[in-house]
Enzyme design. Structure first.
Site, PDB file in Angstrom:
ATOM      1  N   GLY A 255       0.651  -1.254   0.000  1.00  0.00           N
ATOM      2  CA  GLY A 255       0.000   0.000   0.000  1.00  0.00           C
ATOM      3  C   GLY A 255       0.690   1.329   0.000  1.00  0.00           C
ATOM      4  O   GLY A 255      -0.023   2.301   0.118  1.00  0.00           O
ATOM      5  N   GLY A 299       1.976  -3.627  -4.314  1.00  0.00           N
ATOM      6  CA  GLY A 299       1.565  -3.903  -5.694  1.00  0.00           C
ATOM      7  C   GLY A 299       1.762  -2.643  -6.519  1.00  0.00           C
ATOM      8  O   GLY A 299       2.680  -2.515  -7.322  1.00  0.00           O
ATOM      9  N   ARG A 337     -10.344   2.944 -13.922  1.00  0.00           N
ATOM     10  CA  ARG A 337     -10.080   3.472 -12.579  1.00  0.00           C
ATOM     11  C   ARG A 337     -10.754   4.802 -12.290  1.00  0.00           C
ATOM     12  O   ARG A 337     -11.119   5.062 -11.152  1.00  0.00           O
ATOM     13  CB  ARG A 337      -8.573   3.544 -12.299  1.00  0.00           C
ATOM     14  CG  ARG A 337      -7.960   2.147 -12.161  1.00  0.00           C
ATOM     15  CD  ARG A 337      -6.530   2.162 -11.640  1.00  0.00           C
ATOM     16  NE  ARG A 337      -6.438   2.656 -10.284  1.00  0.00           N
ATOM     17  CZ  ARG A 337      -5.970   3.843  -9.947  1.00  0.00           C
ATOM     18  NH1 ARG A 337      -5.528   4.691 -10.870  1.00  0.00           N
ATOM     19  NH2 ARG A 337      -5.935   4.208  -8.685  1.00  0.00           N
ATOM     20  N   CYS A 367     -19.635   2.653 -24.525  1.00  0.00           N
ATOM     21  CA  CYS A 367     -20.992   3.189 -24.507  1.00  0.00           C
ATOM     22  C   CYS A 367     -21.492   3.410 -23.082  1.00  0.00           C
ATOM     23  O   CYS A 367     -22.411   2.722 -22.619  1.00  0.00           O
ATOM     24  CB  CYS A 367     -21.909   2.255 -25.272  1.00  0.00           C
ATOM     25  SG  CYS A 367     -21.414   2.162 -26.985  1.00  0.00           S
TER      26      CYS A 367
HETATM   27  C1  LIG Z   1      -4.415  -4.972  -3.058  1.00  0.00           C
HETATM   28  C2  LIG Z   1      -3.637  -5.593  -1.961  1.00  0.00           C
HETATM   29  C3  LIG Z   1      -2.274  -5.322  -1.828  1.00  0.00           C
HETATM   30  C4  LIG Z   1      -1.544  -4.354  -2.710  1.00  0.00           C
HETATM   31  O1  LIG Z   1      -1.930  -3.040  -2.479  1.00  0.00           O
HETATM   32  P1  LIG Z   1      -1.169  -1.878  -3.268  1.00  0.00           P
HETATM   33  O2  LIG Z   1      -1.882  -0.645  -2.906  1.00  0.00           O
HETATM   34  O3  LIG Z   1      -1.286  -2.181  -4.723  1.00  0.00           O
HETATM   35  O4  LIG Z   1       0.255  -1.891  -2.814  1.00  0.00           O
HETATM   36  C5  LIG Z   1      -1.573  -6.001  -0.853  1.00  0.00           C
HETATM   37  N1  LIG Z   1      -2.190  -6.874  -0.016  1.00  0.00           N
HETATM   38  C6  LIG Z   1      -3.501  -7.148  -0.123  1.00  0.00           C
HETATM   39  C7  LIG Z   1      -4.118  -8.114   0.805  1.00  0.00           C
HETATM   40  C8  LIG Z   1      -4.269  -6.510  -1.082  1.00  0.00           C
HETATM   41  O5  LIG Z   1      -5.581  -6.782  -1.161  1.00  0.00           O
END
Ligand SMILES: *Cc1c(COP(=O)(O)O)cnc(C)c1O
Length: 438
Positions: A255, A299, A337, A367
């Site tokens: 995150g 991620g 998004r 659409c």
């Molecule tokens: C989505 C998610 C992440 C990754 O979050 P990012 O914001 O993309 O870094 C990590 N752990 C879990 C459990 C998630 O659901």
């Protein structure tokens, strides 16, 4: 335009001598011509650098007693998993499809973690049969189903339990997952998490390694992970006290936020990890709890700024006194998004026209009136059909969220390296679209 010339959003974006936008040193106008549009680009150098930022910081702070897991839902295709294996990362997966993709790319099964709040029997069987490293178990039903499946396979499956620490990281509601009322995990506050641990310890075919929590995505706040540690480490100590079990692993989820626009802060990831490590060590020492093996699951911050999407302008529509639109050959099918979260993006014209700019809503070809990539972006007043525009920071949750809505094929993913470029995912064809139809 002058401001833009002085400072682009990210170090891998620039203009060349022809005034063309470049990404990872490649001319985007030339790439659009070579590969067609819409086109996902990925800067492989930046991708690997982002992995190393985390990995090197983890090594400095924790030695070997830590692991970075790439949360592959951000962008999942074979080449990403190959690169993650080369960079010594583990991966998070959330479905049999992601697991299959990882394994088919040669990614080591024991480095795969399996998430999800509603894993099906087929998911569980697939993951057990393939001997993936660790399940992050969300709930008691899953715990019992997994124990049965592991028993049938004659293995003892490693697991973490997902708990909710009751923290609001003040991000967008849809990406906020750490609150007591979340659909994910068991709440510490209500006592359900302690019961969950007790149940897990009673399962003969499961080896409880520790706890997992994930407070949300696109986190900027200084202290979110520190506050999480202040809840999780005392909870680990409470488990030791009440159940006599010292759990050796703590996974704080994913995150760190990324810069989508110039207004977003640039997070110093190694500095933040050093703070988290110092706090975890202090808190563990305070409670005389052995320092847990530390895991995080970035991620977005691994892939987002390694990505860019190129589009060709199809229509420019001016409604005097109201609004101007630039419509492109992609949209919510390749990037949902804004429609989902009102996500902000930085948009550049790929040729550098030295002329006044106008505010346009950049909209897609799908659409839906909600098919907006970004409202009110500044683009050259003379923008016209055939021009190329670039949307930046699209490496995370674009390709992986893409759909075939309106039966429009999904774009390819082209990787950029200092030596050249190559296709990692080919463009979908109209035949691909009908391949499943009987
Ligand atoms: C989505 C998610 C992440 C990754 O979050 P990012 O914001 O993309 O870094 C990590 N752990 C879990 C459990 C998630 O659901």
């Amino acid at each position: 335009m002058q401001g833009e010339m002085q400072k682009m959003l990210s170090g891998n974006i620039d203009r060349n001598e022809r005034g063309h936008l470049t990404f990872a040193g490649h001319d985007t106008v030339a790439l659009a011509e070579q590969y067609g549009t819409p086109l996902y680009l990925m800067d492989e150098t930046r991708l690997r650098e982002n992995c190393r930022l985390y990995r090197d910081a983890f090594r400095r702070c924790f030695g070997e007693n830590a692991q970075v897991l790439y949360a592959s839902k951000a962008a999942a295709f074979r080449q990403i998993y190959r690169i993650m294996a080369e960079e010594g990362m583990g991966v998070d997966t959330v479905s049999a499809g992601e697991i299959r993709t990882a394994l088919s790319a040669g990614f080591p099964a024991e480095q795969i973690y399996f998430h999800g709040n509603c894993k099906t029997d087929a998911d569980i069987r697939c993951a057990v049969e393939n001997r993936i490293g660790c399940f992050v178990v969300d709930n008691v039903e899953e715990l019992l189903a997994l124990n049965a499946e592991a028993g049938k396979a004659g293995i003892r499956q490693k697991i973490l339990l997902r708990v909710t620490p009751g923290i609001d990281p003040h991000t967008y509601a849809a990406v906020n997952t750490g609150c007591v009322d979340s659909k994910f995990g068991a709440a510490i506050e209500t006592g359900q998490a302690m019961e969950f641990v007790r149940e897990a310890l009673a399962q003969p075919n499961l080896e409880l390694r520790g706890l997992h929590c994930h407070v949300g995505s696109q986190v900027f706040g200084e202290d979110v992970y520190l506050r999480t540690i202040d809840i999780m480490v005392p909870f680990l100590a409470e488990i030791r006290e009440k159940l006599g079990c010292t759990l050796p692993e703590l996974n704080l989820g994913g995150g760190y936020g990324v810069r989508y626009t110039a207004d977003d802060e640039q997070i110093d990831i190694p500095a933040r990890i050093a703070e988290v490590a110092a706090h975890l060590k202090a808190k563990s020492a305070e409670l005389d709890f052995p320092l847990p093996r530390f895991l995080m699951e970035p991620g977005r911050s691994i892939v987002a700024d390694a990505g860019m999407t190129l589009y060709t302008v199809g229509t420019v529509k001016r409604i005097p006194g109201y609004k101007n639109y630039v419509a492109i050959d992609g949209g919510m099918g390749d990037n949902p998004r804004f429609a989902l979260y009102e996500s902000r993006y930085t948009v550049y014209h790929a040729e550098n026209r030295e002329e006044p700019e106008t505010a346009f809503d950049l909209v897609g070809r799908y659409c839906e009136s909600g098919d907006i990539v970004q409202p009110a972006v500044s683009l050259p007043d003379s923008i016209r059909r055939g021009d190329i525009v670039a949307v930046c920071t699209t490496g995370a949750y674009n390709y992986s969220m893409a759909s075939n809505y309106n039966r429009i094929p999904r774009p390819p993913v082209v990787m950029l390296t200092p030596e050249g470029s190559y296709i990692a995912v080919r463009r979908e064809t109209l035949d691909d679209l009908t391949a499943l139809d009987l």
